[in-house]
Scaffold this active site. Structure first.
Site, short mmCIF file in Angstrom:
data_model
loop_
_atom_site.label_atom_id
_atom_site.label_comp_id
_atom_site.label_asym_id
_atom_site.label_seq_id
_atom_site.Cartn_x
_atom_site.Cartn_y
_atom_site.Cartn_z
N PHE A 149 57.12 39.42 45.13
CA PHE A 149 56.13 39.97 46.08
C PHE A 149 56.63 41.21 46.79
CE2 PHE A 149 58.70 37.68 49.21
CZ PHE A 149 58.65 38.54 50.30
N LYS A 173 53.13 39.69 34.74
CA LYS A 173 52.68 38.60 35.63
C LYS A 173 53.21 38.94 37.03
CE LYS A 173 53.52 35.25 37.60
NZ LYS A 173 53.34 35.23 39.09
N GLU A 176 51.74 36.40 42.81
CA GLU A 176 50.38 35.99 43.21
C GLU A 176 50.11 36.31 44.67
OE1 GLU A 176 53.00 34.25 42.36
OE2 GLU A 176 52.88 32.13 42.86
N ARG A 177 51.17 36.72 45.42
CA ARG A 177 50.94 37.10 46.82
C ARG A 177 50.44 38.54 46.94
NH1 ARG A 177 52.40 32.67 48.16
NH2 ARG A 177 54.40 31.69 47.75
N SER A 226 63.62 35.19 43.14
CA SER A 226 64.70 34.45 43.80
C SER A 226 65.67 33.85 42.77
CB SER A 226 64.09 33.34 44.67
OG SER A 226 63.32 32.49 43.85
N CYS A 281 65.76 43.02 48.40
CA CYS A 281 66.94 42.41 47.77
C CYS A 281 68.18 43.26 48.01
CB CYS A 281 66.72 42.23 46.28
SG CYS A 281 66.61 43.79 45.44
N GLU A 384 70.07 33.21 51.73
CA GLU A 384 69.38 34.50 51.79
C GLU A 384 68.21 34.31 52.76
OE1 GLU A 384 66.90 35.70 48.44
OE2 GLU A 384 67.49 37.78 48.74
P1 NAD Z 1 60.02 34.08 43.67
O1 NAD Z 1 61.19 33.68 42.86
O2 NAD Z 1 59.38 33.07 44.54
O3 NAD Z 1 58.84 34.62 42.72
C1 NAD Z 1 59.08 35.61 41.74
C2 NAD Z 1 58.12 35.38 40.58
O4 NAD Z 1 58.37 34.10 40.00
C3 NAD Z 1 56.66 35.41 40.98
O5 NAD Z 1 55.92 36.12 40.02
C4 NAD Z 1 56.27 33.93 41.02
O6 NAD Z 1 54.92 33.71 40.68
C5 NAD Z 1 57.18 33.31 39.97
N1 NAD Z 1 57.54 31.93 40.29
C6 NAD Z 1 57.71 31.39 41.53
N2 NAD Z 1 58.06 30.09 41.43
C7 NAD Z 1 58.12 29.80 40.11
C8 NAD Z 1 58.44 28.62 39.37
N3 NAD Z 1 58.76 27.48 39.98
N4 NAD Z 1 58.41 28.69 38.03
C9 NAD Z 1 58.10 29.83 37.40
N5 NAD Z 1 57.78 30.98 38.05
C10 NAD Z 1 57.79 30.98 39.38
O7 NAD Z 1 60.47 35.37 44.51
P2 NAD Z 1 59.66 36.14 45.64
O8 NAD Z 1 59.64 35.29 46.88
O9 NAD Z 1 58.37 36.65 45.11
O10 NAD Z 1 60.61 37.39 45.86
C11 NAD Z 1 61.70 37.41 46.75
C12 NAD Z 1 63.00 37.16 46.01
O11 NAD Z 1 63.18 38.15 45.01
C13 NAD Z 1 64.22 37.31 46.92
O12 NAD Z 1 65.13 36.29 46.60
C14 NAD Z 1 64.78 38.67 46.56
O13 NAD Z 1 66.15 38.84 46.81
C15 NAD Z 1 64.48 38.72 45.11
N6 NAD Z 1 64.48 40.09 44.60
C16 NAD Z 1 65.49 40.45 43.76
C17 NAD Z 1 65.53 41.75 43.28
C18 NAD Z 1 66.62 42.17 42.35
O14 NAD Z 1 66.45 43.18 41.66
N7 NAD Z 1 67.73 41.47 42.27
C19 NAD Z 1 64.53 42.66 43.64
C20 NAD Z 1 63.51 42.23 44.48
C21 NAD Z 1 63.49 40.93 44.95
#
Ligand code: NAD
Length: 499
Positions: A149, A173, A176-177, A226, A281, A384
């Site tokens: 998101f 994909k 969804e937020r 994450s 991140c 985090e």
């Molecule tokens: P998230 O892991 O909740 O969601 C990321 C994606 O995974 C979304 O598209 C979501 O729909 C999908 N998803 C969520 N739960 C799932 C599940 N159980 N099974 C399969 N798919 C699932 O992350 P977020 O809250 O959207 O983003 C924040 C996180 O992203 C933070 O931890 C941040 O540090 C990290 N981030 C990392 C980088 C990097 O390059 N390392 C960059 C930006 C954000």
């Protein structure tokens, strides 16, 4: 209420699963749209459509594909303000920050204008008598991008531009937020000349993601989100024989040496710690001053700067420093972690817990918090937080500070502020973190380098964007060719070394 769609074969298509989730306005807490959550059947059907479109795109010469990137970059520039507004509306970040989100994605599109150069193979003439060897980089087929998101424009662009410029079709994909920016980018790249079906935007949650991971047509998965989900997706994609690069969470430290310019370090910490409400991140979430005097002087400089920060909705104008966090659940989690810091003995120097925004009482605003005397066993250090909370871990020496960074489970970014080149060089050489800043707080590499963390911040062996992306989105084929001058001597059956 607005019902969002998927974007399939160049058109907006309503979801048919009957499942939706709400898209909130984080500044007001109001539901502003509902987004469909694709079922496995929907996803499989859309992937099949992408597979039908991909060979024609792969056969389009690389320079023509690059021209689509040129036009796309032009359209992103033309629509910069509109895209930034879309980002802010669903994410809540300020408009200048949202423009940065679009800009850092655009820069990857710009590099992809030169994709043909990155897609060239290697060649040796006369590797053996009359034998030439050459390699080619060929697209994988249909690949997937699954994005978080917190950068609704930048990360989808990091995924789609190199994948498409390399001749693949992509299933994107988005989170969804914050789904609307990806849908708009899909319209713009179609306008830029991308054939229908080559980029499909499919909204969804775990069901849609699992459908991608289990679909045999999908050749590679690029994920950002994450750490637990990154690790899960990496494992399932790899088990199913796919290429995967999955970037996860972070806990980024900034070491402040006694010889650092402390005003500059404090300015950098405030921007890198609280910008985008800490939902980056590459945010700095841990300050590590070396020596008690450095720590005292740093805290003295941080407090007035943090107390001056303006929190507000993106609509309040350009002098707002950061907006709300993404959901009510995120706000509750951040507040809970700040409480835990107090309970576990850290000193809460600036307390953002009771912040309310007049006129936006239902918004997900969190005031900035600053902790001092944090230790490595506290939850605020281990987790985090992904909110506007900066923790200070006092360190007695450079070696102790380095050790703290080295033993942390994450390794996305880190930074050192010092006036001493020798210390800076030592830090850059030794630290086990993927992106290092020297007197620079958020060292996100420019788009012609590659972005990626170490340790639990990334799973897979190639980074995103830059040269690594072209390696990730293509496979190498190597040809050994001999042209006989005339078939006089009959066949050769021995497997010989080149002589
Ligand atoms: P998230 O892991 O909740 O969601 C990321 C994606 O995974 C979304 O598209 C979501 O729909 C999908 N998803 C969520 N739960 C799932 C599940 N159980 N099974 C399969 N798919 C699932 O992350 P977020 O809250 O959207 O983003 C924040 C996180 O992203 C933070 O931890 C941040 O540090 C990290 N981030 C990392 C980088 C990097 O390059 N390392 C960059 C930006 C954000």
């Amino acid at each position: 209420m607005t019902e969002l769609t998927h974007y399939v074969n160049g058109e907006h298509v309503a979801g048919t699963s009957g499942r939706f989730t709400e898209v909130f306005n984080p500044a007001t807490g109001e539901v502003q749209a509902k987004v469909p959550l694709a079922s496995k059947d929907e996803m499989d059907a859309i992937i099949a459509k992408a597979a039908a479109a991909q060979p024609g795109w792969a056969a389009t010469n690389p320079q023509r594909r690059a021209r689509v990137m040129m036009k796309f970059a032009d359209l992103i520039n033309t629509h910069m303000d509109e895209l930034a507004e879309l980002v802010s509306r669903e994410h809540g970040k300020t408009l200048p920050d949202a423009r940065g989100d679009v800009q850092r994605g655009l820069e990857v599109v710009e590099v992809c204008m030169g994709a043909p150069h990155m897609l060239k193979g290697e060649y040796i003439n006369d590797g053996g008598p009359g034998i030439d060897l050459y390699s080619m980089r060929q697209p994988l087929g249909v690949v997937a991008g699954i994005t978080p998101f917190n950068f609704p424009a930048m990360i989808p662009l990091w995924k789609m531009a190199p994948a498409l410029a390399s001749g693949n079709a992509m299933i994107l994909k988005p989170s969804e937020r914050c789904p609307s920016t990806s849908l708009r980018l899909a319209e713009l790249i179609k306008e830029a000349g991308l054939p229908e079906g080559v980029l499909q935007v499919v909204n969804g949650d775990k069901e849609a993601v699992d459908a991608i991971l289990d679909n045999e047509t999908i050749q590679a998965v690029g994920f950002v989100g994450s750490t637990p989900i990154a690790q899960y997706i990496y494992g399932r994609a790899a088990t199913n024989g796919k290429r995967a690069q999955c970037f996860g969470g972070a806990k980024n430290h900034m070491i402040i040496m006694p010889d650092a310019d402390l005003d500059k370090a404090a300015d950098a910490l405030v921007g890198a710690g609280y910008g985008a409400a800490g939902e980056r991140c590459m945010a700095i979430s841990v300050a590590v001053p070396v020596g008690e005097k450095t720590a005292d002087a740093l805290i003295e400089r941080l407090v007035p700067r943090i107390e001056k920060l303006k929190v507000g909705p993106y609509t309040a104008g350009e002098d707002v420093d950061f907006g709300p966090v993404i959901t009510a659940a995120a706000k509750a989690r951040i507040d809970g972690l700040v409480n835990s810091g107090v309970e576990q003995g850290a000193t809460l120097v600036v307390d953002g817990r009771d912040f309310t925004m007049q006129g936006y009482e239902n918004g997900y605003f969190v005031g900035p918090s600053l902790f001092d005397n944090v230790t490595a066993d506290m939850d605020i250090y281990k987790e985090e937080i992904f909110g506007p909370v900066l923790s200070t871990v006092r360190s007695e020496s450079y070696e102790d500070a380095l050790d703290l960074v080295m033993t942390n489970q994450y390794g996305n970014g880190t930074s050192i502020f010092t006036a001493d080149g020798d210390t800076a060089r030592d830090f850059a050489a030794k630290v086990n973190v993927g992106m290092v800043g020297i007197n620079f707080p958020i060292p996100v590499p420019l788009s012609y380098f590659s972005f990626g963390g170490w340790k639990k911040s990334a799973f897979g062996d190639l980074n995103q964007y830059g040269p690594d992306a072209f390696k990730f989105y293509t496979k190498t084929k190597t040809v050994t060719a001999r042209w006989f001058s005339g078939i006089k001597e009959g066949g050769e059956f021995a497997f010989k070394a080149m002589d």
